[in-house]
Design a protein around this motif. Structure first.
Motif, PDB file in Angstrom:
ATOM      1  N   ALA A 139      11.044   0.495  -0.297  1.00  0.00           N
ATOM      2  CA  ALA A 139       9.360   0.413  -0.736  1.00  0.00           C
ATOM      3  C   ALA A 139       8.761  -0.169   0.631  1.00  0.00           C
ATOM      4  CB  ALA A 139       9.554  -0.348  -1.772  1.00  0.00           C
ATOM      5  N   LYS A 140       9.400  -1.274   1.151  1.00  0.00           N
ATOM      6  CA  LYS A 140       8.579  -1.882   2.368  1.00  0.00           C
ATOM      7  C   LYS A 140       8.232  -0.692   3.248  1.00  0.00           C
ATOM      8  CE  LYS A 140       9.123  -5.817   5.547  1.00  0.00           C
ATOM      9  NZ  LYS A 140       8.474  -5.303   6.607  1.00  0.00           N
ATOM     10  N   LEU A 141       8.984   0.148   3.668  1.00  0.00           N
ATOM     11  CA  LEU A 141       8.761   1.239   4.759  1.00  0.00           C
ATOM     12  C   LEU A 141       7.461   1.926   4.415  1.00  0.00           C
ATOM     13  CD1 LEU A 141      12.336   3.095   4.974  1.00  0.00           C
ATOM     14  CD2 LEU A 141      10.974   1.406   6.658  1.00  0.00           C
ATOM     15  N   ILE A 142       7.414   2.189   3.253  1.00  0.00           N
ATOM     16  CA  ILE A 142       5.950   2.901   2.740  1.00  0.00           C
ATOM     17  C   ILE A 142       5.044   1.955   2.635  1.00  0.00           C
ATOM     18  CG2 ILE A 142       5.047   4.368   0.984  1.00  0.00           C
ATOM     19  CD1 ILE A 142       8.013   5.164   0.308  1.00  0.00           C
ATOM     20  N   TYR A 143       5.177   0.925   1.858  1.00  0.00           N
ATOM     21  CA  TYR A 143       3.724  -0.252   1.793  1.00  0.00           C
ATOM     22  C   TYR A 143       3.635  -0.611   3.328  1.00  0.00           C
ATOM     23  CZ  TYR A 143       4.385  -0.728  -3.101  1.00  0.00           C
ATOM     24  OH  TYR A 143       4.259  -0.417  -4.663  1.00  0.00           O
ATOM     25  N   ASP A 144       4.497  -0.779   3.953  1.00  0.00           N
ATOM     26  CA  ASP A 144       4.242  -1.239   5.513  1.00  0.00           C
ATOM     27  C   ASP A 144       3.182   0.104   6.022  1.00  0.00           C
ATOM     28  OD1 ASP A 144       5.295  -3.690   5.490  1.00  0.00           O
ATOM     29  OD2 ASP A 144       6.914  -3.055   6.431  1.00  0.00           O
ATOM     30  N   ALA A 145       3.339   1.139   5.986  1.00  0.00           N
ATOM     31  CA  ALA A 145       2.681   2.223   6.382  1.00  0.00           C
ATOM     32  C   ALA A 145       1.172   2.119   5.859  1.00  0.00           C
ATOM     33  CB  ALA A 145       3.388   3.442   6.035  1.00  0.00           C
ATOM     34  N   ILE A 146       1.080   1.915   4.591  1.00  0.00           N
ATOM     35  CA  ILE A 146      -0.212   1.830   4.044  1.00  0.00           C
ATOM     36  C   ILE A 146      -0.763   0.412   4.524  1.00  0.00           C
ATOM     37  CG2 ILE A 146      -1.206   1.097   1.699  1.00  0.00           C
ATOM     38  CD1 ILE A 146       1.206   2.603   0.484  1.00  0.00           C
ATOM     39  N   ASP A 147      -0.207  -0.463   4.450  1.00  0.00           N
ATOM     40  CA  ASP A 147      -0.868  -1.826   4.680  1.00  0.00           C
ATOM     41  C   ASP A 147      -1.263  -2.008   6.148  1.00  0.00           C
ATOM     42  OD1 ASP A 147      -0.666  -2.767   2.060  1.00  0.00           O
ATOM     43  OD2 ASP A 147       1.164  -3.803   2.496  1.00  0.00           O
ATOM     44  N   ASN A 191       0.435  -8.200  -5.796  1.00  0.00           N
ATOM     45  CA  ASN A 191       1.216  -9.118  -6.616  1.00  0.00           C
ATOM     46  C   ASN A 191       1.982  -8.194  -7.676  1.00  0.00           C
ATOM     47  OD1 ASN A 191      -1.071  -8.789  -8.085  1.00  0.00           O
ATOM     48  ND2 ASN A 191      -1.238 -10.804  -8.872  1.00  0.00           N
ATOM     49  N   SER A 192       1.462  -7.230  -7.860  1.00  0.00           N
ATOM     50  CA  SER A 192       1.918  -6.350  -8.867  1.00  0.00           C
ATOM     51  C   SER A 192       2.516  -5.105  -8.629  1.00  0.00           C
ATOM     52  CB  SER A 192       0.737  -5.979 -10.157  1.00  0.00           C
ATOM     53  OG  SER A 192       0.133  -7.268 -10.678  1.00  0.00           O
ATOM     54  N   ARG A 193       2.774  -4.911  -7.184  1.00  0.00           N
ATOM     55  CA  ARG A 193       3.126  -3.597  -6.806  1.00  0.00           C
ATOM     56  C   ARG A 193       4.715  -3.312  -7.486  1.00  0.00           C
ATOM     57  NH1 ARG A 193       1.581  -3.779  -0.289  1.00  0.00           N
ATOM     58  NH2 ARG A 193      -0.320  -2.594  -0.661  1.00  0.00           N
ATOM     59  N   SER A 194       4.991  -2.100  -7.692  1.00  0.00           N
ATOM     60  CA  SER A 194       6.353  -1.466  -8.021  1.00  0.00           C
ATOM     61  C   SER A 194       7.043  -1.283  -6.946  1.00  0.00           C
ATOM     62  CB  SER A 194       6.256  -0.407  -8.926  1.00  0.00           C
ATOM     63  OG  SER A 194       7.198   0.411  -9.347  1.00  0.00           O
ATOM     64  N   LEU A 195       8.047  -1.507  -6.934  1.00  0.00           N
ATOM     65  CA  LEU A 195       9.557  -0.927  -6.026  1.00  0.00           C
ATOM     66  C   LEU A 195       9.683   0.301  -6.524  1.00  0.00           C
ATOM     67  CD1 LEU A 195      11.830  -4.163  -5.746  1.00  0.00           C
ATOM     68  CD2 LEU A 195       9.861  -3.354  -4.105  1.00  0.00           C
ATOM     69  N   MET A 196       9.315   0.832  -7.556  1.00  0.00           N
ATOM     70  CA  MET A 196       9.857   2.276  -7.986  1.00  0.00           C
ATOM     71  C   MET A 196       8.715   3.284  -7.846  1.00  0.00           C
ATOM     72  SD  MET A 196      13.005   1.749  -9.255  1.00  0.00           S
ATOM     73  CE  MET A 196      13.238   0.919  -7.864  1.00  0.00           C
ATOM     74  N   ASN A 197       7.499   2.913  -8.084  1.00  0.00           N
ATOM     75  CA  ASN A 197       6.429   4.053  -7.950  1.00  0.00           C
ATOM     76  C   ASN A 197       5.310   3.501  -7.257  1.00  0.00           C
ATOM     77  OD1 ASN A 197       7.311   3.849 -11.154  1.00  0.00           O
ATOM     78  ND2 ASN A 197       7.406   5.844 -10.559  1.00  0.00           N
ATOM     79  N   ILE A 198       5.114   3.946  -5.965  1.00  0.00           N
ATOM     80  CA  ILE A 198       4.154   3.459  -4.848  1.00  0.00           C
ATOM     81  C   ILE A 198       2.944   4.412  -5.029  1.00  0.00           C
ATOM     82  CG2 ILE A 198       3.854   3.107  -2.434  1.00  0.00           C
ATOM     83  CD1 ILE A 198       6.814   2.677  -2.377  1.00  0.00           C
ATOM     84  N   THR A 199       1.872   3.660  -5.590  1.00  0.00           N
ATOM     85  CA  THR A 199       0.662   4.804  -5.570  1.00  0.00           C
ATOM     86  C   THR A 199      -0.341   4.160  -4.490  1.00  0.00           C
ATOM     87  OG1 THR A 199      -0.247   2.912  -6.985  1.00  0.00           O
ATOM     88  CG2 THR A 199       0.750   5.132  -7.955  1.00  0.00           C
ATOM     89  N   PHE A 200      -0.932   5.242  -3.937  1.00  0.00           N
ATOM     90  CA  PHE A 200      -1.776   5.089  -2.733  1.00  0.00           C
ATOM     91  C   PHE A 200      -2.685   6.280  -2.714  1.00  0.00           C
ATOM     92  CE2 PHE A 200       1.856   7.118  -1.160  1.00  0.00           C
ATOM     93  CZ  PHE A 200       1.698   7.980  -0.014  1.00  0.00           C
ATOM     94  N   LYS A 201      -3.836   6.130  -1.840  1.00  0.00           N
ATOM     95  CA  LYS A 201      -4.739   7.156  -1.326  1.00  0.00           C
ATOM     96  C   LYS A 201      -5.226   7.231   0.304  1.00  0.00           C
ATOM     97  CE  LYS A 201      -8.528   4.221  -3.106  1.00  0.00           C
ATOM     98  NZ  LYS A 201      -9.600   4.107  -4.183  1.00  0.00           N
ATOM     99  N   VAL A 202      -5.858   8.260   0.492  1.00  0.00           N
ATOM    100  CA  VAL A 202      -6.365   8.478   1.959  1.00  0.00           C
ATOM    101  C   VAL A 202      -7.735   8.151   1.812  1.00  0.00           C
ATOM    102  CG1 VAL A 202      -6.541   9.845   4.003  1.00  0.00           C
ATOM    103  CG2 VAL A 202      -4.477   9.930   2.350  1.00  0.00           C
TER     104      VAL A 202
END
Length: 363
Positions: free
Chosen positions: A273-281, A294-305
């Motif tokens: 999950a960190k790989l993808i959240y780092d790309a976002i952040d 503080n509520s992010r899921s390790l299973m379902n990562i939701t994001f937008k462009v």
């Protein structure tokens, strides 16, 4: 050889390749009996070994104390939304629910058909993009039949990182999308339920883990197939169970054990999950995570462009490069990467690389 896609579907979801290969090898002839496991009686010794072993593996992986049963039911988590109030919501008592999103809402709507329900806490003020604080959950212990939570909201991508505890109030959890993804103290819960098709195996079986004490006062008039006592008394063999789905769950549980158990999977899932959240952040606003950190899921990562047209272009590029399942749920839109236990680290690395490259080319 056909390319195996990077599978980020939210469910049915990726299964471990080792499990699929073993199932393939045993499809026609299970352990030399000359038949598929799908062709033999659920009363046979071959199937009963699979059934009982799967129950024991759940107990081992979750470190369940004495007094818990592992049951195999059908009907998905959606049937559990009704069974829980049917079995436990008696007159004069309240079903208490933490409202965290679409799946919690479905459970609440079903419970209202059977008795009085109370919203013990809600994330509506934050558009369900933050899990309510444990301290905000309000329950009247004198009236509460139970407190129900949805541990991970698959659609929104939010997750409980700690669980409420209320003295003398049974805690019930829908863990369909994060069961066995991390160590938990299962003794906190009176009942846990989960559809299999995200972290446990294929669709067709629903796992219910319950404390035997909770079924003491179940109404006698309930239909047999909607009464938890039916399953506890008959070891989930009252009728023909979903044999092949349970066989697959058995293989997945063995795979989890071989990969370090729940502690091993938590480490792996966090790294993925960190790989993808780092790309976002680290994108400087090119990508935005849709859930508060503080509520992010390790299973379902939701994001937008940041740009709708670029978001469509990213999806097109991802599809062309064999990424599947990245479209967000129709009620939320945007993008979602489901990184369940069986999704390989390499798939998450590839997605992060794709996102970083896409930003460089279009930022």
């Amino acid at each position: 050889m056909r390319i195996r896609p990077y599978n980020f579907y939210a469910g049915p979801a990726a299964l471990p390749i080792e499990v699929l290969e073993q199932a393939q090898a045993e499809m026609i002839d299970y352990k030399g009996i000359g038949m598929s496991i799908m062709e033999i009686s659920h009363r046979s010794k071959e199937y009963e070994e699979i059934h009982n072993e799967a129950q024991q593996l759940f107990k081992e992986l979750l470190k369940l104390p004495a007094g818990y049963k592992v049951l195999f039911l059908q009907g998905g988590a959606s049937t559990q939304f009704s069974m829980i109030p049917m079995n436990f919501l008696s007159p004069g008592k309240t079903g208490n629910y933490v409202m965290t999103g679409a799946w919690a809402d479905k459970a609440i709507q079903e419970a209202r058909k059977f008795g009085e329900t109370v919203i013990a806490a809600s994330g509506e003020v934050n558009n369900y993009m933050e899990i309510p604080s444990i301290s905000d959950i309000q329950v009247n212990p004198q009236k509460a039949a139970y407190l129900h939570i949805t541990s991970n909201e698959t659609i929104n991508g939010s997750q409980f990182h700690s669980f409420p505890h209320m003295d003398h109030v049974p805690l019930i959890a829908d863990m369909s999308s994060d069961i066995l993804s991390r160590p938990i103290d299962a003794s906190q819960f009176a009942l846990i339920y989960a559809g299999a098709q995200k972290n446990l195996g294929p669709s067709g079986v629903t796992v219910v883990i319950l404390q035997e004490e909770i079924i003491r006062n179940i109404p006698a008039h309930l239909p047999a197939m909607l009464n938890y006592e039916t399953y506890t008394q008959h070891n989930s063999l009252f009728n023909t169970p979903p044999v092949y789905s349970i066989y697959m769950v058995n293989l997945v549980l063995k795979w989890i054990k071989q990969h370090g158990g729940l502690a091993g999977l938590e480490k792996r899932n966090t790294e993925k999950a960190k790989l993808i959240y780092d790309a976002i952040d680290q994108s400087g606003g090119f990508y935005t995570g849709m859930v508060k950190p503080n509520s992010r899921s390790l299973m379902n990562i939701t994001f937008k462009v940041h740009n709708e047209q670029l978001e469509k272009l990213l999806l097109q590029k991802a599809n062309a490069e064999h990424f599947i399942g990245l479209e967000g749920h129709r009620s939320v839109g945007h993008l979602r990467a489901s990184t369940y236990n069986a999704v390989p680290y390499e798939a998450c690395q590839a997605l992060a690389d794709l996102m970083i490259d896409f930003q460089k080319r279009n930022g």
